[in-house]
Design a protein around this motif. Structure first.
Motif, PDB file in Angstrom:
ATOM      1  N   ALA A 119      40.132  38.652  44.823  1.00 14.37           N
ATOM      2  CA  ALA A 119      41.493  38.494  44.298  1.00 14.37           C
ATOM      3  C   ALA A 119      42.543  38.523  45.394  1.00 14.37           C
ATOM      4  O   ALA A 119      43.532  37.772  45.355  1.00 14.37           O
ATOM      5  N   LEU A 135      43.485  35.167  47.009  1.00 13.32           N
ATOM      6  CA  LEU A 135      44.032  34.086  46.183  1.00 13.32           C
ATOM      7  C   LEU A 135      45.547  34.020  46.308  1.00 13.32           C
ATOM      8  O   LEU A 135      46.214  35.022  46.574  1.00 13.32           O
ATOM      9  N   ARG A 178      45.997  33.593  41.306  1.00 15.28           N
ATOM     10  CA  ARG A 178      45.470  34.917  40.978  1.00 15.28           C
ATOM     11  C   ARG A 178      45.878  35.336  39.575  1.00 15.28           C
ATOM     12  O   ARG A 178      45.049  35.814  38.794  1.00 15.28           O
ATOM     13  N   GLU A 221      45.421  41.562  34.986  1.00 12.80           N
ATOM     14  CA  GLU A 221      44.624  41.890  36.171  1.00 12.80           C
ATOM     15  C   GLU A 221      44.148  43.336  36.140  1.00 12.80           C
ATOM     16  O   GLU A 221      43.002  43.626  36.502  1.00 12.80           O
TER      17      GLU A 221
END
Length: 282
Positions: A216, A219, A224, A248
């Motif tokens: 992550a 990104l 993301r 997330e």
């Protein structure tokens, strides 16, 4: 385990239990052990190695008897008796003794990474080893493994006839390596993680979550957020209770809980495999 549909959470749990039932080993205390049965082809390879070793012993023993008869050490009449004793030793006595003393191992199973265990997960004893050896005379030696192959193809754990009679199965001893380190529970999610149920997460979705957590930080912010939102939408039907968290954080928390529980399960599996291994003083 088959991936259940996200639109019907109730059948998910039922399907998962049904799929897992064929691979679980239930102990005498009614505890389900997540063990991996040895596959059909690996079992066949291990059996072939054991049979080749047995044939080599038969040849060596027969040559020794022939030399003893030729030298006059034993009479001719003792040759037939010696051959019969040799056959019984190679097909029944030696396999029984090796399997009993090694707690389910043999040369072939050691080579392919397998071990015979009782259906409740314990180490086999003399009775189970003797039943398997006696059945092996028919299904392995008389039919050259044909009967064992036919039975093994139609049983969930590739069990042969001797396994069914003795109540045993063959499991893997070379367990998967422990997973690599990963970020822990996100701050503020510790209370939820203690009671979270993530057992219904499909394996493919869990792998995608773990891949996202590992990469992550590399990104772009927009990508993301987009990937996290998509994963969170896929995760929500399989998580209970559903926390009030951004996408997330939800994905990271669910991935961490899943990994921690798999880590503990692998440690217990490794400890159980080590407990079945005979010590040098045994």
């Amino acid at each position: 385990m088959a991936s259940p549909a996200a639109s019907s959470p109730v059948p998910v749990s039922a399907t998962a239990r049904l799929d897992a039932a064929s691979d679980e080993t239930l102990t005498g205390e009614a505890v389900a052990l997540d063990v991996q049965p040895l596959g059909f082809f690996l079992r066949a390879a291990g059996c072939l190695i054991d049979m080749v070793a047995g044939i080599l012993l038969l040849i060596a023993g027969s040559l020794l008897l022939s030399v003893l008869v030729a030298s006059g050490t034993i009479p001719d009449s003792a040759f037939r008796i010696g051959v019969i004793v040799l056959l019984v030793a190679v097909t029944v006595a030696i396999p029984t003794a090796v399997e009993t003393l090694s707690r389910g191992r043999s040369l072939g199973r050691w080579a392919v990474g397998g071990r015979i265990v009782r259906v409740d997960g314990g180490a086999p004893g003399f009775r189970q080893a003797l039943i398997r050896a006696l059945a092996g005379v028919l299904e392995l030696w008389f039919t050259l493994g044909g009967l064992a192959a036919i039975v093994g193809m139609f049983t969930p754990r590739a069990q042969r006839l001797g396994d069914l009679l003795a109540g045993t199965a063959c499991e893997r001893t070379r367990t998967r390596p422990l997973p690599t380190a990963a970020p822990g529970i996100p701050p503020g999610m510790e209370a939820w993680a203690a009671v979270a149920d993530v057992s219904r997460l499909p394996d493919r979705l869990a792998a995608r979550m773990a891949q996202f957590v590992r990469g992550a930080d590399a990104l772009e912010p927009a990508a993301r957020a987009r990937v996290a939102a998509g994963l969170a939408d896929a995760v929500r039907p399989y998580v209970a209770p559903l926390p009030a968290a951004d996408p997330e954080t939800l994905v990271r928390a669910a991935a961490a809980v899943r990994r921690d529980r798999e880590y503990r399960a692998l440690i217990l599996e490794n400890e159980r495999a080590a407990a079945l291994t005979p010590t040098s003083g045994a």
